[in-house]
Design a protein around this motif. Structure first.
Motif, PDB file in Angstrom:
ATOM      1  N   ARG A 518       1.063  -1.515  -0.194  1.00  0.00           N
ATOM      2  CA  ARG A 518      -0.136   0.371   0.156  1.00  0.00           C
ATOM      3  C   ARG A 518       0.919   1.299   0.174  1.00  0.00           C
ATOM      4  O   ARG A 518       1.113   1.800   0.864  1.00  0.00           O
ATOM      5  N   PRO A 519       1.138   1.509  -1.342  1.00  0.00           N
ATOM      6  CA  PRO A 519       1.843   2.804  -1.197  1.00  0.00           C
ATOM      7  C   PRO A 519       1.693   4.081  -0.908  1.00  0.00           C
ATOM      8  O   PRO A 519       0.143   4.737  -1.108  1.00  0.00           O
ATOM      9  N   ILE A 520       2.312   5.357  -0.497  1.00  0.00           N
ATOM     10  CA  ILE A 520       1.334   6.175   0.026  1.00  0.00           C
ATOM     11  C   ILE A 520       2.230   7.363   0.709  1.00  0.00           C
ATOM     12  O   ILE A 520       2.950   7.799   0.287  1.00  0.00           O
ATOM     13  N   GLU A 521       1.692   8.533  -0.637  1.00  0.00           N
ATOM     14  CA  GLU A 521       2.547   9.779  -0.054  1.00  0.00           C
ATOM     15  C   GLU A 521       2.031  10.680  -0.313  1.00  0.00           C
ATOM     16  O   GLU A 521       2.121  12.168  -0.557  1.00  0.00           O
ATOM     17  N   GLY A 522       0.353  11.317   0.246  1.00  0.00           N
ATOM     18  CA  GLY A 522      -0.061  12.081   0.495  1.00  0.00           C
ATOM     19  C   GLY A 522      -0.499  12.643   1.836  1.00  0.00           C
ATOM     20  O   GLY A 522       0.128  11.761   2.631  1.00  0.00           O
ATOM     21  N   ASN A 523      -2.070  13.130   2.526  1.00  0.00           N
ATOM     22  CA  ASN A 523      -1.551  13.388   4.029  1.00  0.00           C
ATOM     23  C   ASN A 523      -2.958  12.555   4.584  1.00  0.00           C
ATOM     24  O   ASN A 523      -3.506  11.692   4.059  1.00  0.00           O
ATOM     25  N   VAL A 524      -2.070  11.517   5.218  1.00  0.00           N
ATOM     26  CA  VAL A 524      -2.704  10.272   5.978  1.00  0.00           C
ATOM     27  C   VAL A 524      -3.604  10.355   6.598  1.00  0.00           C
ATOM     28  O   VAL A 524      -4.550   9.894   7.284  1.00  0.00           O
ATOM     29  N   ARG A 525      -4.190  11.633   7.050  1.00  0.00           N
ATOM     30  CA  ARG A 525      -5.372  11.998   7.737  1.00  0.00           C
ATOM     31  C   ARG A 525      -6.988  11.766   6.981  1.00  0.00           C
ATOM     32  O   ARG A 525      -8.201  11.331   7.221  1.00  0.00           O
ATOM     33  N   LEU A 526      -6.155  11.721   5.450  1.00  0.00           N
ATOM     34  CA  LEU A 526      -7.579  11.167   4.192  1.00  0.00           C
ATOM     35  C   LEU A 526      -7.308   9.823   4.226  1.00  0.00           C
ATOM     36  O   LEU A 526      -6.750   9.434   4.412  1.00  0.00           O
TER      37      LEU A 526
END
Length: 700
Positions: A518-526
């Protein structure tokens, strides 16, 4: 000297109020016998009388004057009824006065109260020579002054009445008592009398009442369309009825008395109902008035127009559905000339047609996309020979489009080329990375529905987060979050997938594991960037950085993620295993900047209490951020953490299902309109049903 009068026992008058109302005042009569007289008013009627000759009257006046002159008393000639005077009579009377030693003449009108006081004051001046001489004003000039005086007094009196009287139910007796001391009232009564003052009061009260009735009428008429809408909204019920039959129909409605009141007396504006301010129901007899009938006709016309507009909407929709010119993605400007006619413009605004057209376009676009997705599945052989990163080249995309170009389902999205290309890329991504999240039928995924149904009915939220989803009893699953900024996460995910088998499985120490990234590159609160989802429970996180900015992003994201789980029962993200990795910048493997980033990374790793990996060796070659040895090291560490935390049993196998009494194999298609609940509920509602202990969310 005393003068004997011939008017004995006649009434004496005091004011204009007594005229015609003699019985209502004190009966004071002229005395008998002789009376002291100081002067005479010699009255001459100058109006045109019936059966009367003015010349004969003038002869009588002349003889009377001769008798009065013997008394040596002052005489003033008073011309009466000048408001109806004949010009010749007035002229002859003046001639008579001039012939008698210049007698003073005063032109009067008792009815208009003009020069009455002047006649007496002129005589008094002749009697008492010490008084100043009175100026005699001609009748018409005096009438003008009198009218102005009365008008001014009337205005002031009306102002007084309007200030005191605010309610149409006020009585004259009560108001008259309040106004007695007011100079405006006194002046007007002096000039015009009490009866005229009362008349003006009654006019004012009548005006207040009419205004009150008009306000009530407007209120009732404003409510009437709402009553029609509530009681008779069906055109078929009233279209053929007369007004009389409509009134009878209204009386049969259950809510009739909520809107109307039937009065015993009519009309309503002549009853006490006008003063019942708490009851706002409409008098039923109001329907017989013309404004109410007009409102009913307007209601009838409104229903007819609404029906016609609805027919126009249906006709327009049918036109859209049957027209061969309406294709997915066609702009309104291009389609308008093919589907619009004069009748459409006559009944509805263009904005309404545009809204209908927009909804129709949305429907046919969705349908075209679904059919195109079916087309892609039918031509699955086109997607066999792509690279592992599932990014087709321009040449490959050209081949795909050439093969599909003759298909009608491909042509249907001709005006939506960008969306068509996106569907192709999404399909390719699903083919090489098939997950519930990338499935085209994700919103109606059967796997997700069944898992949710079982877990929501029998597994507590705190337990649900501790269950591991096993797709194969011989394979453990590793859920890995890759956190990085500016494409780092996606690049590493592609590199790891390249090291996996075709079905996303990875071999560690001779054993095969299913790897979910699960790649994540943005605001983790979204929600879209959250570490965990209902179908993804992370077992660890790789944190990538290659600059101060990307390192700051990693630290902030970890802190935000941990803060979001504080106070929650399923706060295992606080203890989620982390690995911090410094990846190479292209062409930069040494120098002070690299040394500084290593030091900063070590400090952050110590702060976060996580593992820090040195940057990958330059010998791994261009295009790699991390080598296979490091990946294996990280995944092995995650497996050890999973075993220690007992998040999943690494020995789960088919033997765990040995004790089950019944095995059910279901085959349902994603997007199938048949409801999975209809199949499962008879089983799940059984009293002997209980969650399975083997670790599968689909086992009971």
């Amino acid at each position: 000297a005393a003068t004997k009068l011939a008017s004995a026992e006649k009434l004496m008058y005091f004011c204009t109020d007594q005229l015609g109302l003699e019985q209502d005042f004190e009966q004071k009569q002229m005395p008998d016998g002789k009376l002291l007289v100081d002067g005479f008013l010699l009255c001459v009627d100058v109006s045109r009388g019936m059966n009367r000759n003015f010349d004969d009257q003038l002869k009588f006046i002349s003889n009377l004057y001769n008798q009065l002159a013997k008394t040596k008393k002052p005489i003033v000639v008073v011309l009466t009824k000048c408001d109806e005077g004949v010009e010749r009579y007035i002229r002859d009377a003046h001639t008579f006065a001039l012939s008698k030693k210049n007698l003073q003449v005063v032109e009067t009108s008792a009815r208009s109260n003009v020069n009455i006081d002047l006649a007496f004051s002129t005589l008094v001046q002749l009697i008492d020579k010490s008084r100043g001489k009175t100026k005699i004003i001609p009748y018409f000039e005096a009438l003008k002054q009198q009218s102005q005086q009365i008008a001014a007094a009337k205005d002031k009196y009306e102002w007084l009445v309007s200030r005191i009287v605010k309610n149409h139910n006020e009585t004259w007796l009560n108001v008259n008592r309040k106004m007695q001391s007011s100079p405006e009232y006194q002046d007007y009564v002096y000039l015009e009398g009490t009866q005229k003052a009362k008349k003006l009061f009654l006019q004012h009260v009548h005006r207040l009442k009419q205004e009150h009735i008009e306000r009530r009428r407007k209120m009732y008429l404003a409510l009437l369309p709402q009553a029609f809408e509530a009681l008779i909204p069906d055109l078929d019920e009233i279209d053929h009825l007369s007004c009389v039959k409509v009134e009878k129909l209204l009386e049969t409605k259950p809510d009739f008395l909520k809107w109307f009141i039937v009065l015993e007396e009519t009309p309503w504006d002549a009853t006490s109902h006008i003063d019942n301010m708490e009851n706002e129901r409409i008098p039923f007899d109001l329907l017989e008035t013309q404004p109410a009938e007009q409102l009913y006709e307007a209601h009838l016309e409104k229903l007819r127009n609404e029906r016609k507009r609805a027919e126009m909407r249906r006709a327009f929709k049918e036109n859209l559905e049957t027209s061969p010119f309406i294709t997915p993605g066609k702009p309104w400007e291009e389609a308008r000339s093919f589907i619009m006619n004069e009748d459409f413009y006559m009944w509805l605004e263009e904005s309404i047609y545009m809204d209908i057209y927009s909804k129709h376009q949305k429907q046919i676009i969705e349908k075209a996309k679904e059919e195109f997705q079916e087309l892609l599945l039918e031509y699955s052989e086109l997607f066999y020979e792509l690279e592992l990163d599932a990014k087709p080249s321009k040449e490959k995309m050209g081949v795909i489009q050439d093969v599909l170009g003759e298909e009608q389902r491909f042509k249907a999205l001709q005006k939506l080329q960008a969306e068509r290309d996106a569907l192709i890329l999404k399909h390719i991504h699903f083919v090489y990375h098939p997950t519930k999240e990338t499935c085209p039928s994700c919103p109606v995924c059967i796997d997700s529905k069944i898992e949710h149904l079982i877990s929501s009915r029998f597994i507590r939220p705190s337990e649900r987060n501790q269950k591991n989803l096993l797709s194969d009893s011989n394979i453990d699953r590793i859920n890995l979050v890759i956190l990085g900024k500016d494409g780092l996460a996606r690049e590493l995910a592609n590199e790891i997938r390249a090291l996996c088998t075709n079905d996303d499985k990875y071999v560690i120490e001779g054993k095969m594991y299913e790897l979910s990234l699960r790649p994540i590159e943005g605001n983790v609160r979204l929600p879209v960037n959250s570490f965990q989802t209902p179908t993804f429970q992370p077992h660890g996180c790789l944190c990538l950085y290659n600059s101060k900015e990307s390192l700051s992003y990693v630290v902030e994201s970890i802190e935000k993620s941990r803060e979001s789980t504080i106070g929650r029962r399923d706060n295992h993200l606080v203890h989620l295993p982390l690995t911090l990795i410094l990846v190479n910048k292209r062409g930069d493997t040494s120098g002070e900047t690299l040394h500084s980033l290593i030091q900063q990374g070590q400090q952050i790793a110590s702060k976060l209490q996580c593992v820090f990996l040195d940057p990958a060796s330059a010998s791994i070659g261009y295009g790699r951020n991390i080598n296979e040895k490091q990946i294996s090291q990280v995944l092995k560490g995650l497996l050890d953490s999973k075993r220690n935390l007992n998040l999943v049993s690494s020995t789960s196998s088919i033997k765990d299902l040995a004790d089950v009494d019944l095995r059910i194999v279901m085959c349902l298609m994603c997007g199938d309109p048949f409801n999975a609940d209809d199949i499962l509920l008879p089983i799940l509602q059984s009293q002997t049903y209980r969650p399975s202990q083997c670790g599968s969310s689909s086992s009971v």
